[in-house]
Design a protein around this motif. Structure first.
Motif, short mmCIF file in Angstrom:
data_model
loop_
_atom_site.label_atom_id
_atom_site.label_comp_id
_atom_site.label_asym_id
_atom_site.label_seq_id
_atom_site.Cartn_x
_atom_site.Cartn_y
_atom_site.Cartn_z
N ILE A 345 0.85 -1.20 0.00
CA ILE A 345 0.00 0.00 0.00
C ILE A 345 0.89 1.24 0.00
O ILE A 345 0.62 2.22 -0.73
CB ILE A 345 -0.94 0.00 1.23
N LEU A 346 1.97 1.21 0.78
CA LEU A 346 2.89 2.33 0.82
C LEU A 346 3.65 2.48 -0.50
O LEU A 346 3.94 3.59 -0.95
CB LEU A 346 3.89 2.15 1.98
N THR A 347 3.95 1.36 -1.14
CA THR A 347 4.60 1.41 -2.46
C THR A 347 3.71 2.13 -3.46
O THR A 347 4.19 2.90 -4.31
CB THR A 347 4.87 -0.03 -2.97
N GLN A 419 3.52 3.52 -10.81
CA GLN A 419 3.37 3.39 -9.36
C GLN A 419 1.95 2.99 -8.97
O GLN A 419 1.76 2.08 -8.15
CB GLN A 419 3.74 4.70 -8.66
N PHE A 420 0.95 3.61 -9.56
CA PHE A 420 -0.43 3.26 -9.21
C PHE A 420 -0.74 1.81 -9.57
O PHE A 420 -1.54 1.16 -8.90
CB PHE A 420 -1.42 4.19 -9.92
N SER A 421 -0.10 1.30 -10.62
CA SER A 421 -0.39 -0.07 -11.06
C SER A 421 -0.03 -1.10 -10.00
O SER A 421 -0.47 -2.25 -10.07
CB SER A 421 0.34 -0.38 -12.36
N PHE A 422 0.75 -0.71 -8.98
CA PHE A 422 1.09 -1.64 -7.90
C PHE A 422 -0.11 -1.95 -7.03
O PHE A 422 -0.03 -2.76 -6.10
CB PHE A 422 2.25 -1.09 -7.06
N ILE A 423 -1.24 -1.33 -7.33
CA ILE A 423 -2.49 -1.68 -6.64
C ILE A 423 -2.88 -3.10 -6.97
O ILE A 423 -3.56 -3.78 -6.18
CB ILE A 423 -3.62 -0.69 -7.02
N VAL A 424 -2.46 -3.59 -8.15
CA VAL A 424 -2.80 -4.96 -8.57
C VAL A 424 -2.18 -6.00 -7.64
O VAL A 424 -2.90 -6.84 -7.08
CB VAL A 424 -2.39 -5.20 -10.04
N PRO A 425 -0.85 -6.00 -7.40
CA PRO A 425 -0.31 -6.97 -6.44
C PRO A 425 -0.79 -6.73 -5.01
O PRO A 425 -0.84 -7.67 -4.21
CB PRO A 425 1.21 -6.78 -6.56
#
Length: 452
Positions: A345-347, A419-425
């Motif tokens: 979430i922080l990422t 960066q926003f795409s890290f919502i997927v993992p």
């Protein structure tokens, strides 16, 4: 004569006894060491993909979704071959399956020789797919084989010891890529961005030839291990029936029927799908995230973050193994997964290089999740005659590594934000956390069923 499968001896040779359930009376340390040394080999191949993604994106001018095809070819190979690999194990032996995997791995590495000359994305994907076929054989056989090479009560410990070596292979792979592929090129995107026409094509072909370098070294190691394995006697560790009326080799249909009624096994396969997809996605795009958040960093320097990630993963495994030897395995993994979700979430939300360090911290909490889910899910298979095919289904869940990175790549292209795409993992880690939490609750209610 005893009829308990855990006590009935069906084979006694080379200093070990095998019981009817496939487990041994003691650990054959030489054989266990050889199989464990195979584990870092697939780690090296997986981490090199993270380097190749960055290299291919620039040379072939790909978008983020297209670069994910590297992982799709890699993990798609796992998915397609896992069941055939399990059938080979059932018909032949674990040793034969491991040797088959090593041969395919060797062929895939050798294909980088023509691929680096032909210089087409499709040819590289074919080489990666061939390697994945070999790795599917290796993981389908070695994961289960490691857990079977000794007493049942230490099966989870053995697979986690073997799994602890995987990060060392990841580190070796990323270092080979860092120095042999990226070398002293600097930021390849900036350098090639200023080139046009024939000059750009020629330079791109030169960069692609560098991709061959790491696989030369891996080839020597693969051939050496193949020879050692070929001359070493290995236990069969295959369960047999104590009843003459019972077929000791159930058909694929019988296995599917058995597993279709095993809900906890199915949940374990689902958790493995999302876990592998999440882990692959984070590692596939950490270098890209660093390059996006800082325009002063080179490709080689950005790859160093992956070295930190694998070191963090290794340390996370060591600490988790220590904790799991003293506390509930599912309880420890629940806490790990929850903390990993928070770091992701922080990422996703911190708009500077701290986000990259949070991605690295996430790798710490990956810990021993893959082998633990694997062993825990196989524990749901009480009839060990179904072990080979059941293990193949858990390995097939690796196909999550083909789908989830592609989804993140699409999200990145659509939103314009890596960066926003890290919502997927992040969402995948939530699912894994929920899985471990409910397994922990189940273990608390049924302590008599815990076999780990």
């Amino acid at each position: 004569m005893e009829t308990d499968p855990s006590k009935y001896v069906v084979e006694k040779k080379h200093g070990w006894k095998q019981y009817a359930d496939g487990y041994l009376d003691k650990i054959p340390w030489l054989q266990f060491a050889i199989i464990s040394l195979v584990f870092p080999l697939w780690g090296a191949a997986a981490s090199l993909n993270d380097i190749l993604i960055t290299q291919f994106k620039t040379v072939f001018m790909l978008n983020d979704a297209a670069t994910a095809f590297v992982q799709s070819a890699f993990y798609g190979g796992y998915f397609l071959i896992a069941i055939p690999a399990s059938l080979v194990i059932k018909k032949q032996s674990y040793k034969f399956a491991v040797m088959t995997g090593l041969v395919f791995y060797i062929v895939g590495c050798a294909m980088f020789f023509p691929a680096s000359r032909v210089a087409t994305y499709t040819m590289f994907l074919a080489a990666i797919f061939a390697i994945a076929v070999g790795l599917s054989f290796l993981e389908t056989s070695c994961e289960t084989y490691s857990s079977m090479l000794g007493p049942q009560k230490t099966a989870n410990l053995r697979i986690n010891i073997s799994g602890t070596l995987v990060p060392l292979g990841d580190i070796a792979g990323i270092l080979l890529g860092k120095y042999l592929i990226f070398g002293k090129v600097g930021n390849l995107a900036d350098k090639m961005g200023a080139m046009h026409g024939a000059a750009r094509i020629a330079y791109g072909e030169k960069m692609l030839q560098l991709t061959l370098q790491p696989y030369k070294y891996i080839l020597f190691i693969l051939i050496a291990i193949l020879i050692i394995l070929a001359i070493t006697p290995m236990p069969k560790t295959k369960a047999v029936s104590l009843s003459k009326e019972t077929d000791t080799k159930p058909s694929l249909f019988e296995t599917l029927k058995y597993l279709s009624h095993n809900r906890r096994f199915q949940k374990g396969v689902m958790a493995q799908f999302f876990y592998v997809g999440m882990q692959t996605t984070v590692w596939s795009f950490t270098i890209r995230l660093a390059l996006n958040l800082s325009d002063k960093i080179s490709d080689s320097a950005a790859s160093t973050f992956m070295v930190f990630s694998y070191v963090a993963w290794f340390l996370g495994k060591l600490i988790a193994n220590f904790l799991m030897s003293r506390f509930s395995i599912t309880g420890v993994l629940t806490v790990y997964s929850l903390l990993g979700t928070i770091t992701l979430i922080l990422t996703t939300s911190i708009p500077n290089m701290t986000a990259v360090w949070m991605a690295i911290a996430t790798s710490f909490f990956f810990g021993p999740a893959w082998p633990t889910i694997y062993a825990h899910t196989l524990d749901m298979v009480t009839d060990k005659r179904f072990n080979e095919t059941a293990g193949a289904f858990v390995v097939m869940a690796i196909v999550g590594g083909a789908f989830i990175p592609a989804i993140q790549g699409l999200v990145s292209d659509i939103t314009g934000s890596m960066q926003f795409s890290f919502i997927v993992p992040t969402l995948c880690y939530v699912i894994v956390t929920v899985y471990f939490f409910f397994e922990y609750r189940y273990d608390r209610k049924h302590p008599e069923q815990i076999t780990e």
